[in-house]
Motif scaffolding. Structure first.
Motif: not given
Length: 105
Positions: A5-8, A26, A29-30, A33, A78, A82, A86
């Motif tokens: 995953i390419n974040y933001l 980030k 969000i992580k 995840e 964005s 993201t 996820v």
């Protein structure tokens, strides 16, 4: 194996958003995840984590303003993109609008 995953991406590409603040988004969000990778979950528990993530991002609003930035259209998209990636990677069936339902941005 889940895809990378390419974040933001759009936020990191745009100097309008300070990288250290994008890093905080980030991290929020992580955390979702990490939960998905390490816990047994239900759709409800995932939504609870998404709500907590959204609140953390909401809490960054003033910090973005203090650095002559804000969570506006590009940032909203964005973040949503993201979070969608996820959810897709973990095959979580939650609509993106529902996933980030508590957003102030």
């Amino acid at each position: 194996m889940k895809k990378e995953i390419n974040y933001l991406v759009d936020m990191y590409r745009d100097a309008y958003y300070p990288d250290f603040l994008v890093d905080k988004v980030k991290e929020a969000i992580k955390a979702v995840e990490h939960f998905l990778e390490t816990e047994t979950y239900t759709t409800e528990s995932v939504q609870y984590k998404l709500d907590a993530m959204t609140e953390k991002i909401n809490d960054l609003t003033e910090e973005f303003y203090a650095h002559d930035s804000e969570i506006e259209t590009v940032a909203r998209e964005s973040i949503a993109d993201t979070v969608f990636l996820v959810l897709e990677a973990y095959k979580i069936d939650i609509d993106i609008e529902e996933a980030i339902r508590n957003r102030d941005w």
